[in-house]
Design a protein around this motif. Structure first.
Motif: not given
Length: 93
Positions: A14-16, A19-22
């Protein structure tokens, strides 16, 4: 507000991938706590959560579960909306 992953690899994904959505994520192992929570209804953290979510004690229906189709959340929400209850519906997934 928070994405909870029950698998550390899913959290990494999810984080990868997003990532654009932090994304705000945390990992919590699937299953139940082995120790009773030390939080009480009087703790600031609990009081703040009730206030933030505009929840009145003893005046809500609580549903907790994984957000998957087989848990039939749509049915629960539709039936709650059709009811005449004055209580709130609190869904934690």
């Amino acid at each position: 507000d928070l994405i909870i992953a029950d698998n550390p690899e899913i959290e990494k994904y999810i984080n990868k991938e997003y990532a654009v959505f932090h994304p705000n994520t945390t990992y919590i192992a699937y299953g139940t706590d082995l120790q009773k929570s030390k939080l009480t209804i009087k703790d600031k953290k609990v009081r703040d959560w009730f206030t933030q979510k505009k929840i009145i004690e003893n005046n809500y229906f609580l549903v907790v579960g994984r957000f998957v189709p087989e848990n039939n959340y749509e049915t629960m929400i539709r039936e709650f909306m059709a009811s005449r209850t004055k209580k709130n519906f609190v869904l934690v997934t």
